[in-house]
Write a protein that holds these residues in place. Structure first.
Motif, PDB file in Angstrom:
ATOM      1  N   ASP A 246       0.796  -1.241   0.000  1.00 56.68           N
ATOM      2  CA  ASP A 246       0.000   0.000   0.000  1.00 56.68           C
ATOM      3  C   ASP A 246       0.824   1.285   0.000  1.00 56.68           C
ATOM      4  OD1 ASP A 246      -2.449  -1.111  -0.251  1.00 56.68           O
ATOM      5  OD2 ASP A 246      -2.959  -1.066   1.891  1.00 56.68           O
TER       6      ASP A 246
ATOM      7  N   LYS B 190       3.526   1.092  -4.832  1.00 52.51           N
ATOM      8  CA  LYS B 190       4.382   0.490  -5.859  1.00 52.51           C
ATOM      9  C   LYS B 190       3.649   0.364  -7.196  1.00 52.51           C
ATOM     10  CE  LYS B 190       4.979  -3.219  -3.308  1.00 52.51           C
ATOM     11  NZ  LYS B 190       4.300  -2.779  -2.071  1.00 52.51           N
ATOM     12  N   THR B 191       2.447  -0.228  -7.134  1.00 51.56           N
ATOM     13  CA  THR B 191       1.684  -0.453  -8.364  1.00 51.56           C
ATOM     14  C   THR B 191       1.306   0.868  -9.021  1.00 51.56           C
ATOM     15  OG1 THR B 191       0.800  -2.369  -7.213  1.00 51.56           O
ATOM     16  CG2 THR B 191      -0.234  -1.798  -9.294  1.00 51.56           C
ATOM     17  N   THR B 192       0.859   1.802  -8.185  1.00 47.63           N
ATOM     18  CA  THR B 192       0.470   3.110  -8.714  1.00 47.63           C
ATOM     19  C   THR B 192       1.659   3.786  -9.390  1.00 47.63           C
ATOM     20  OG1 THR B 192      -1.002   3.248  -6.804  1.00 47.63           O
ATOM     21  CG2 THR B 192      -0.731   5.255  -8.101  1.00 47.63           C
TER      22      THR B 192
ATOM     23  N   LYS C  70       3.558   9.648  -1.950  1.00 49.02           N
ATOM     24  CA  LYS C  70       2.344  10.230  -1.329  1.00 49.02           C
ATOM     25  C   LYS C  70       2.629  11.596  -0.715  1.00 49.02           C
ATOM     26  CE  LYS C  70       0.333   5.670  -0.453  1.00 49.02           C
ATOM     27  NZ  LYS C  70      -0.672   4.888   0.272  1.00 49.02           N
TER      28      LYS C  70
ATOM     29  N   ASP D 219       1.628  14.261  -1.763  1.00 48.89           N
ATOM     30  CA  ASP D 219       0.427  15.103  -1.843  1.00 48.89           C
ATOM     31  C   ASP D 219      -0.452  14.978  -0.600  1.00 48.89           C
ATOM     32  OD1 ASP D 219      -1.980  12.941  -2.846  1.00 48.89           O
ATOM     33  OD2 ASP D 219       0.099  12.340  -3.141  1.00 48.89           O
TER      34      ASP D 219
ATOM     35  N   ALA E 231       2.901   9.448  -6.712  1.00 50.17           N
ATOM     36  CA  ALA E 231       2.581   8.555  -7.826  1.00 50.17           C
ATOM     37  C   ALA E 231       1.219   8.916  -8.413  1.00 50.17           C
ATOM     38  CB  ALA E 231       2.590   7.105  -7.352  1.00 50.17           C
TER      39      ALA E 231
HETATM   40  P1  GDP Z   1       1.205  -1.166  -3.434  1.00 52.55           P
HETATM   41  O1  GDP Z   1       0.540  -2.161  -2.554  1.00 52.55           O
HETATM   42  O2  GDP Z   1       2.504  -0.700  -2.883  1.00 52.55           O
HETATM   43  O3  GDP Z   1       1.316  -1.585  -4.874  1.00 52.55           O
HETATM   44  O4  GDP Z   1       0.297   0.165  -3.377  1.00 52.55           O
HETATM   45  P2  GDP Z   1      -0.763   0.699  -4.427  1.00 52.55           P
HETATM   46  O5  GDP Z   1      -0.084   1.266  -5.618  1.00 52.55           O
HETATM   47  O6  GDP Z   1      -1.798  -0.319  -4.654  1.00 52.55           O
HETATM   48  O7  GDP Z   1      -1.350   1.940  -3.612  1.00 52.55           O
HETATM   49  C1  GDP Z   1      -2.052   1.773  -2.409  1.00 52.55           C
HETATM   50  C2  GDP Z   1      -3.022   2.913  -2.215  1.00 52.55           C
HETATM   51  O8  GDP Z   1      -2.312   4.123  -2.091  1.00 52.55           O
HETATM   52  C3  GDP Z   1      -3.979   3.094  -3.381  1.00 52.55           C
HETATM   53  O9  GDP Z   1      -5.232   3.409  -2.892  1.00 52.55           O
HETATM   54  C4  GDP Z   1      -3.367   4.227  -4.156  1.00 52.55           C
HETATM   55  O10 GDP Z   1      -4.348   4.966  -4.854  1.00 52.55           O
HETATM   56  C5  GDP Z   1      -2.756   5.068  -3.048  1.00 52.55           C
HETATM   57  N1  GDP Z   1      -1.633   5.864  -3.504  1.00 52.55           N
HETATM   58  C6  GDP Z   1      -0.556   5.409  -4.185  1.00 52.55           C
HETATM   59  N2  GDP Z   1       0.283   6.440  -4.454  1.00 52.55           N
HETATM   60  C7  GDP Z   1      -0.284   7.557  -3.926  1.00 52.55           C
HETATM   61  C8  GDP Z   1       0.097   8.945  -3.877  1.00 52.55           C
HETATM   62  O11 GDP Z   1       1.141   9.363  -4.370  1.00 52.55           O
HETATM   63  N3  GDP Z   1      -0.754   9.782  -3.237  1.00 52.55           N
HETATM   64  C9  GDP Z   1      -1.915   9.366  -2.670  1.00 52.55           C
HETATM   65  N4  GDP Z   1      -2.672  10.265  -2.073  1.00 52.55           N
HETATM   66  N5  GDP Z   1      -2.288   8.087  -2.700  1.00 52.55           N
HETATM   67  C10 GDP Z   1      -1.510   7.189  -3.316  1.00 52.55           C
END
Ligand code: GDP
Length: 478
Positions: free
Chosen positions: A89, A92-94, A187, A189, A223
């Motif tokens: 969370d 990474k994916t984003t 994150k 922002d 991201a």
């Molecule tokens: P992963 O488990 O590391 O792949 O994380 P995800 O990419 O699935 O992101 C987890 C959550 O964090 C999602 O709801 C994304 O929309 C949110 N998120 C990811 N990057 C950002 C960011 O730069 N800013 C904000 N506000 N939310 C983010």
């Protein structure tokens, strides 16, 4: 020519048990008198740094351990290969999606984003390859299979959450692989974003930013809104420049499998990352234990390509089987050779598997005799004095249960040594010790190799135990 294990050991001035152990590590189970194939002899000899005439065969067969020698004059810069790791969370994916969508090579229209497990983007006219499976599981699985594909790790840490358990794991994995780390503080922002805290926390792991006298690059980004992504890509190129990643595009390709699956319509499909050389449609190839001829290649934008140079990921079809992520691939000149080597690798893998699963064991000897229709039980006898050795051997050789006999592979006086255990493992034998014990190394190897060790102080008990086991009447030991 062909040699037995013992003869090879003599030629190399080594103990037979050492050679048997090496063979086992290669997945070849052999006893001292067994004749070895030329390829196997070469593998062992090369391991000891001894040159054998048909050197080329070795290099190609032993594709996992192949070390390349490139003419420095032929080396050219290649794109860095980047893996994104970090806590769940943290984004990474984003981040992977966002990099891809803002940066997909412009101008080369017609392509539609394909998820093939890796993609390339362009920054300042230079390419960067991203592995598309975030997290250290994929990274470590590939590494466990010997694939060192990642050049740079991006450690994603959410600015509002800081260092978490998987952040630590990711750091350890990257450090173990000696891959440089760039920290992406994500994150930014968000309301609670606190990049300074992230820096403080990471210093405990020797990830010290330049502003504090260290040399780790930190990039603050989001991201979600894309802020900081260009900077991150620039930093990747900066690290790549320092590390000076190179390859020789002017030779037959080798590299690793990024992912593979069985497609209903197309058969086995594999995404390959070229690590050296250039891959071409039509070439014969060995991929893990599979082989084939590359029928078609598609890039990450779904475009058919005819060739793929260093660091380029492509999805290929034309294999006879589905390889595994992390498997190495090698291109060959002739398809016949590719088939031979794939077959050899496959049977090696099978032998290794069989050796792992089916070690002989007194506890279920009876069912093993039944299932495998065994006519002989291999036994190694060790005793304190030669007289006892002979007495035990004599009695054991008289045992016969429904057509099944005892075959003494080796008998001798003295403690049970590691070499006895290795021999037992290689010849699928049980060890019977009379008034002797295994030494520490022998015990450890016996545990690791699943070799059944039986120790007795009364000859009659030793004989009775094995005879009862052969009849399937041994009381289970708890
Ligand atoms: P992963 O488990 O590391 O792949 O994380 P995800 O990419 O699935 O992101 C987890 C959550 O964090 C999602 O709801 C994304 O929309 C949110 N998120 C990811 N990057 C950002 C960011 O730069 N800013 C904000 N506000 N939310 C983010």
């Amino acid at each position: 020519g062909s040699l037995s294990v013992g003869e090879l050991a003599d030629k190399l001035n080594k103990e037979s048990s050492e050679i048997i152990k090496k063979l086992m590590n290669l997945g070849v189970m052999a006893t001292i008198n067994e004749t070895l194939e030329a390829e196997t002899i070469e593998l062992i000899a090369t391991d000891y740094g001894v040159a054998v005439e048909q050197e080329e065969v070795v290099d190609e067969l032993d594709i996992d351990n192949y070390v390349e020698q490139d003419d420095p004059a032929k080396l050219q810069e290649r794109p860095p290969v980047v893996t994104i790791m970090g806590h769940v969370d943290h984004g990474k994916t984003t981040l992977l999606d966002s990099i891809r969508h803002t940066k997909v090579t412009s101008g080369e229209a017609g392509g539609i984003t394909q998820h093939i497990g890796a993609y390339q983007v362009e920054e300042n006219n230079k390419l960067i390859t991203f592995l598309d499976t975030p997290g250290h599981a994929a990274f470590t699985t590939m590494r466990a299979r010997g694939a060192e594909v990642t050049d740079i790790t991006i450690l994603v840490v959410a600015a509002d959450d800081g260092v978490m358990p998987q952040t630590r794991e990711a750091i350890n994995h990257a450090k173990a692989a000696e891959v440089p780390i760039i920290v992406a503080v994500n994150k930014m922002d968000k309301e609670g974003a606190n990049p300074d805290r992230v820096m403080q926390e990471l210093m405990e792991f020797q990830l010290v930013p330049e502003s504090y006298g260290g040399d780790t690059i930190f990039v603050n980004l989001s991201a979600i809104n894309g802020e900081g992504i260009d900077e991150l890509l620039e930093m990747i190129l900066l690290v790549a420049e320092v590390e000076d990643f190179k390859a020789n595009p002017d030779k037959r390709a080798r590299g690793s499998v990024v992912e593979a699956e069985l497609d209903k319509g197309r058969g086995p499909v594999a995404t390959l990352l070229v690590q050296n050389g250039t891959l071409h449609v039509g070439e014969p190839i060995v991929v893990g234990n599979a082989f084939g001829r590359i029928r078609a290649m598609v890039d990450d934008l779904g475009r058919q390509v005819k060739s793929a140079g260093p660091s380029k990921p492509v999805e290929i079809i034309g294999l006879n089987d589905v390889p595994q992520a992390g498997d190495p691939f090698v291109v060959f000149e002739e398809e016949k050779k590719a088939r031979q080597i794939a077959d050899a690798r496959k049977s090696r893998a099978k032998d290794a598997e069989r050796a792992q699963t089916s070690k002989i064991n007194l506890d279920d000897l009876f069912s093993q005799i039944q299932e495998n229709d065994m006519k002989e039980i291999n036994v190694i006898v060790k005793a304190d004095v030669q007289g006892s050795v002979e007495a035990l051997r004599g009695s054991l050789e008289k045992i016969e249960v429904e057509g099944c006999k005892i075959n003494i592979v080796h008998a001798g006086a003295g403690a049970i040594a590691e070499s006895d255990v290795i021999l037992a493992s290689a010849s699928n034998a049980i060890i019977i010790g009379f008034n002797v014990r295994p030494d520490v190394n022998a015990k450890r190897t016996a545990d690791a190799e699943n070799v059944d060790l039986r120790l007795h102080q009364v000859i009659y008990n030793a004989i009775e135990e094995i005879e009862t086991a052969m009849k399937g009447m041994l009381d289970p030991v708890y």
